[in-house]
Design an enzyme around this catalytic site. Structure first.
Site, PDB file in Angstrom:
ATOM      1  N   HIS A 146      -2.255 -44.375  19.456  1.00 30.87           N
ATOM      2  CA  HIS A 146      -0.805 -44.552  19.553  1.00 30.87           C
ATOM      3  C   HIS A 146      -0.253 -45.320  18.368  1.00 30.87           C
ATOM      4  O   HIS A 146       0.856 -45.064  17.913  1.00 30.87           O
ATOM      5  CB  HIS A 146      -0.447 -45.245  20.872  1.00 30.87           C
ATOM      6  CG  HIS A 146      -0.319 -44.275  21.986  1.00 30.87           C
ATOM      7  ND1 HIS A 146      -0.666 -44.561  23.277  1.00 30.87           N
ATOM      8  CD2 HIS A 146       0.103 -42.997  21.993  1.00 30.87           C
ATOM      9  CE1 HIS A 146      -0.444 -43.506  24.029  1.00 30.87           C
ATOM     10  NE2 HIS A 146       0.014 -42.546  23.278  1.00 30.87           N
ATOM     11  N   ARG A 169       4.370 -24.609  20.295  1.00 31.63           N
ATOM     12  CA  ARG A 169       3.144 -24.690  21.102  1.00 31.63           C
ATOM     13  C   ARG A 169       3.521 -25.191  22.488  1.00 31.63           C
ATOM     14  O   ARG A 169       3.619 -26.396  22.716  1.00 31.63           O
ATOM     15  CB  ARG A 169       2.143 -25.654  20.449  1.00 31.63           C
ATOM     16  CG  ARG A 169       1.511 -25.137  19.165  1.00 31.63           C
ATOM     17  CD  ARG A 169       0.453 -26.107  18.676  1.00 31.63           C
ATOM     18  NE  ARG A 169      -0.374 -25.570  17.612  1.00 31.63           N
ATOM     19  CZ  ARG A 169      -0.185 -25.783  16.306  1.00 31.63           C
ATOM     20  NH1 ARG A 169       0.828 -26.532  15.903  1.00 31.63           N
ATOM     21  NH2 ARG A 169      -1.014 -25.275  15.412  1.00 31.63           N
ATOM     22  N   ARG A 204       5.321 -19.573  21.678  1.00 32.48           N
ATOM     23  CA  ARG A 204       4.015 -19.034  22.076  1.00 32.48           C
ATOM     24  C   ARG A 204       3.735 -19.401  23.520  1.00 32.48           C
ATOM     25  O   ARG A 204       3.947 -20.559  23.913  1.00 32.48           O
ATOM     26  CB  ARG A 204       2.933 -19.613  21.156  1.00 32.48           C
ATOM     27  CG  ARG A 204       1.558 -19.048  21.465  1.00 32.48           C
ATOM     28  CD  ARG A 204       0.525 -19.513  20.478  1.00 32.48           C
ATOM     29  NE  ARG A 204       0.161 -20.903  20.688  1.00 32.48           N
ATOM     30  CZ  ARG A 204      -0.669 -21.566  19.879  1.00 32.48           C
ATOM     31  NH1 ARG A 204      -1.165 -20.972  18.813  1.00 32.48           N
ATOM     32  NH2 ARG A 204      -0.975 -22.818  20.132  1.00 32.48           N
ATOM     33  N   GLU A 241      -5.859 -14.357  15.576  1.00 34.13           N
ATOM     34  CA  GLU A 241      -6.773 -15.494  15.452  1.00 34.13           C
ATOM     35  C   GLU A 241      -8.222 -15.050  15.592  1.00 34.13           C
ATOM     36  O   GLU A 241      -9.141 -15.823  15.358  1.00 34.13           O
ATOM     37  CB  GLU A 241      -6.477 -16.520  16.558  1.00 34.13           C
ATOM     38  CG  GLU A 241      -5.117 -17.168  16.439  1.00 34.13           C
ATOM     39  CD  GLU A 241      -4.650 -17.779  17.751  1.00 34.13           C
ATOM     40  OE1 GLU A 241      -4.472 -18.992  17.804  1.00 34.13           O
ATOM     41  OE2 GLU A 241      -4.446 -17.022  18.720  1.00 34.13           O
ATOM     42  N   ASN A 254      -5.955 -21.312  11.625  1.00 33.02           N
ATOM     43  CA  ASN A 254      -6.806 -22.400  12.135  1.00 33.02           C
ATOM     44  C   ASN A 254      -7.972 -21.835  12.933  1.00 33.02           C
ATOM     45  O   ASN A 254      -9.119 -22.236  12.761  1.00 33.02           O
ATOM     46  CB  ASN A 254      -6.013 -23.351  13.036  1.00 33.02           C
ATOM     47  CG  ASN A 254      -4.772 -23.877  12.361  1.00 33.02           C
ATOM     48  OD1 ASN A 254      -4.646 -23.771  11.153  1.00 33.02           O
ATOM     49  ND2 ASN A 254      -3.858 -24.441  13.124  1.00 33.02           N
ATOM     50  N   ASP A 255      -7.648 -20.875  13.803  1.00 31.59           N
ATOM     51  CA  ASP A 255      -8.705 -20.255  14.594  1.00 31.59           C
ATOM     52  C   ASP A 255      -9.375 -19.113  13.847  1.00 31.59           C
ATOM     53  O   ASP A 255     -10.593 -18.955  13.910  1.00 31.59           O
ATOM     54  CB  ASP A 255      -8.130 -19.736  15.923  1.00 31.59           C
ATOM     55  CG  ASP A 255      -8.075 -20.845  16.957  1.00 31.59           C
ATOM     56  OD1 ASP A 255      -9.079 -21.571  17.089  1.00 31.59           O
ATOM     57  OD2 ASP A 255      -7.034 -21.013  17.607  1.00 31.59           O
ATOM     58  N   ARG A 278     -13.786 -25.671  14.178  1.00 28.75           N
ATOM     59  CA  ARG A 278     -12.734 -26.340  13.405  1.00 28.75           C
ATOM     60  C   ARG A 278     -12.655 -27.841  13.648  1.00 28.75           C
ATOM     61  O   ARG A 278     -12.070 -28.576  12.862  1.00 28.75           O
ATOM     62  CB  ARG A 278     -11.377 -25.680  13.667  1.00 28.75           C
ATOM     63  CG  ARG A 278     -10.861 -25.847  15.075  1.00 28.75           C
ATOM     64  CD  ARG A 278      -9.704 -24.906  15.340  1.00 28.75           C
ATOM     65  NE  ARG A 278      -8.426 -25.605  15.443  1.00 28.75           N
ATOM     66  CZ  ARG A 278      -7.324 -25.049  15.943  1.00 28.75           C
ATOM     67  NH1 ARG A 278      -7.326 -23.787  16.332  1.00 28.75           N
ATOM     68  NH2 ARG A 278      -6.218 -25.740  16.012  1.00 28.75           N
ATOM     69  N   CYS A 327       1.302 -18.871  10.751  1.00 26.27           N
ATOM     70  CA  CYS A 327       1.708 -20.168  11.299  1.00 26.27           C
ATOM     71  C   CYS A 327       0.548 -21.163  11.358  1.00 26.27           C
ATOM     72  O   CYS A 327       0.706 -22.275  11.861  1.00 26.27           O
ATOM     73  CB  CYS A 327       2.342 -19.998  12.677  1.00 26.27           C
ATOM     74  SG  CYS A 327       1.203 -19.353  13.897  1.00 26.27           S
TER      75      CYS A 327
HETATM   76  C1  PEP Z   1      -3.966 -21.235  14.697  1.00 22.48           C
HETATM   77  O1  PEP Z   1      -5.000 -20.988  15.318  1.00 22.48           O
HETATM   78  O2  PEP Z   1      -3.866 -21.107  13.453  1.00 22.48           O
HETATM   79  C2  PEP Z   1      -2.778 -21.731  15.402  1.00 22.48           C
HETATM   80  C3  PEP Z   1      -1.614 -21.873  14.795  1.00 22.48           C
HETATM   81  O3  PEP Z   1      -2.947 -22.073  16.709  1.00 22.48           O
HETATM   82  P1  PEP Z   1      -3.501 -23.503  17.197  1.00 22.48           P
HETATM   83  O4  PEP Z   1      -3.663 -24.365  15.971  1.00 22.48           O
HETATM   84  O5  PEP Z   1      -2.492 -23.999  18.155  1.00 22.48           O
HETATM   85  O6  PEP Z   1      -4.788 -23.105  17.812  1.00 22.48           O
HETATM   86 MG    MG Z   2      -5.010 -21.003  17.481  1.00 22.76          MG
END
Ligand code: PEP
Ligand code: MG
Length: 579
Positions: free
Chosen positions: A189, A296, A332, A429, A452-453, A463, A500
């Site tokens: 925090h 999200r 989403r 993803e 990211n995924d 990740r 994204c």
């Molecule tokens: C991603 O996977 O790139 C993504 C934007 O979703 P999250 O980071 O919420 O898994």
């Molecule tokens: Mg993702």
């Protein structure tokens, strides 16, 4: 490595130079002692409790002023513990029956809370342990009728073993210039508060208080997680210059707010923002985003206890839609599972390959329908689109679309308004969808690449796993070639591709992504002006050549080096300050 350099967690970005103030929290020692007058002890417990509640209320008010209602909620949660009737009863009963001092009982009972949190595997829960420590100390100190020493000198950099969120807020009144601690992580925090207050912070250095003395000159580089102790003249000058440059750069960036994200040769890029907490909205608007490219929903609601009902969701979505109108709001649906919140008690050996995103939603149809109905109702102004996470087969998309049609029919019968042509998209993803991007694009209105995924599944690198983090590479040739294919195949399938994932917010990647033909991105609110500046300073034709060159390389190193060279030639300031 420079000798006077300490490395920690880059918890809140920015550079600050100042004098170290070693802050030592007074920890109250409690002895296992007995009392003779129970009434007197109960009275003093009540008084200490009231005093603690009053103090915390004051801090809460200050926090609301400084960082808004939602983030100040940290202190509301602390106040709830102080008002918890079960806890208060247990303490009072023990004082009566065991005739021990209130301080001893408070210490033992609140420590039990902490032990439960310490057992949790989630870092987030473990860090809450420190917040509770603050409450415990507060009551014990008030029982001893001692004054709190949270006074510090003005304009200093606070160096401490640990720092509580309450201290972080209180110290900000003294114009604190930075925070450096031995403990604490990115999700603590204190880190969240420091980021909200724009105070650079480097946490978790382990031996900060041993290596730094009161009065030392410090440089805190919150972007790189570095602290320089007693900098040399040369270092001092370097960071002072950097600090000034960042300030000037911010002023420059602020001028771009109303300008379009357009390349020098006129290619228009849609630049939207990712939204994780509702309070970011103001910042998103201020930074000139053209709406949101990813909301999200599993983050904006607190899913730890239960799922929000249709009304609650509708109110949140319509509020976003109205505040961002006429811009588009892409929302989403719940991406639950993996490393995310999971209100249902499920243990999976491989959660990232398990019951995630759309898989979970299709197996929990009533929950999915509630969200779709809320989204449809909020789409009446026609500026909402929504997308499905973790899709891996066409069947999932088709089934989800059937459910949407069914919800539309229900709303029609109920006479409720909605956008009949609402756009539905998917996140890419999973590699299987990347391979078949054209077929998926034919099936949906838009796609959004979740790097990211996608990177973790493509390279088989978790990740969130520090041990293999050096293998997680966004410029791996297989990654950039896959992205290129997705962009081209989506066009063939007549759906617009956007991105994204975090890669869209990395300025080093911007020229490459543009060159591969990406014309829509969604990034964190803070990254918007930075990305816009890069877009506005390059030629699409030049970016295309750069991408063509990069797509031929066989190693990540070659790609990265070529991009760095491009930056050296075109964006030396950005290269020095932000890469
Ligand atoms: C991603 O996977 O790139 C993504 C934007 O979703 P999250 O980071 O919420 O898994
Ligand atoms: Mg993702």
């Amino acid at each position: 490595m420079r000798k006077n350099l300490l490395k920690g967690v880059a918890a809140a970005a920015g550079i600050s130079i100042g004098i170290a103030y070693l802050y030592e929290k007074q920890i109250e020692v409690v002895e296992n002692e007995f009392i003779t007058d129970v009434d007197e002890a109960l009275k003093s417990f009540d008084t200490a409790l009231k005093k603690s509640q009053k103090e915390l209320k004051k801090i809460f008010k200050l926090a609301v002023d400084k960082m808004g209602e939602k983030r100040a909620g940290i202190f509301e949660a602390q106040m709830m513990i102080l008002e918890d009737p079960v806890l208060i009863d247990i303490i009072k009963n023990r004082i009566k029956s065991e005739k021990r001092t209130p301080a001893f009982v408070v210490d033992e009972e609140i420590s039990k809370y902490q032990e439960v949190l310490a057992l949790s595997k989630a870092t987030y829960m473990q860090e809450r342990k420190h917040d509770i420590e603050d409450i415990k100390n507060r009551i014990i100190r008030n029982l001893k009728k001692k004054k709190w020493k949270s006074r510090i000198d003005k304009d200093v950099i606070v160096v401490s073993n640990n720092i509580t969120p309450a201290d972080t807020v209180l110290f900000s009144r003294e114009n604190v210039k930075g925070y450096v601690t031995n403990f604490g992580g990115l999700t603590s925090h204190a880190a969240i508060v420091a980021r909200s207050l724009h105070i650079p912070a480097v946490l978790g250095i382990h031996d900060a208080t041993a290596k730094i003395k009161n009065g030392d000159i410090l440089v805190v580089d919150g972007l790189h997680g570095e602290v320089i102790v007693s900098p040399t003249d040369e270092q001092l000058k370097y960071y002072q210059d950097k600090h000034n440059r960042l300030k000037e750069y911010d002023t420059e960036l602020a001028k771009l707010v109303d300008k379009p994200a357009e390349t020098l040769d006129g290619r228009k890029i849609i630049l939207r923002a990712n939204l994780d907490i509702v309070e970011e909205l103001e910042y998103i608007i201020k930074n000139g985003a053209e709406g949101t490219g990813l909301v999200r929903t599993e983050q904006i609601f607190n899913l730890e206890d239960e799922f929000p009902d249709e009304e609650q969701q509708y109110k949140t979505y319509i509020d976003l839609a109205e505040k961002l109108y006429p811009h588009i709001v892409i929302i989403r649906v719940f991406d639950i599972g993996g490393d995310k919140v999971f209100p249902v008690d499920v243990k999976e050996p491989n959660p990232f390959l398990g019951w995630r995103g759309i898989r979970f939603l299709l197996d929990n149809e009533p929950l999915f329908k509630t969200q779709v109905r809320a989204l449809l109702r909020a789409s009446a102004h026609k500026n909402i689109k929504f997308m499905l996470p973790m899709v891996s087969s066409l069947h999932e998309v088709r089934r989800a679309k059937e459910i949407v049609e069914c919800c539309k029919e229900e709303l029609r019968i109920e006479g409720k308004d909605f956008d009949n042509n609402i756009n539905i998209g998917i996140m890419i993803e999973v590699p299987s969808v990347a391979v078949m991007a054209e077929e998926f694009a034919e099936e949906v209105d838009f796609i959004s690449i979740g790097t990211n995924d996608l990177i973790q599944y493509l390279l088989a690198v978790d990740r969130g796993n520090e041990i293999v983090s050096s293998l997680y590479k966004e410029f791996h040739p297989a990654v950039i070639r896959t992205l290129n294919k997705i962009i081209k195949l989506s066009k063939l399938g007549k759906a617009r591709a956007s991105m994204c994932g975090e890669m869209a917010g990395d300025i080093l990647a911007t020229p490459l992504l543009l060159g591969m033909g990406l014309d829509s991105m969604s990034v964190s609110a803070a990254a918007i002006p930075h990305i816009k500046k890069i877009i506005r300073s390059i030629n699409y034709e030049e970016a295309k050549n750069l991408a063509e060159e990069c797509l031929k390389f066989k190693t990540e190193r070659e790609v990265r080096e070529r991009l760095l060279e491009f930056f050296k030639q075109n964006f030396s300031d950005e290269l020095e300050n932000f890469v």
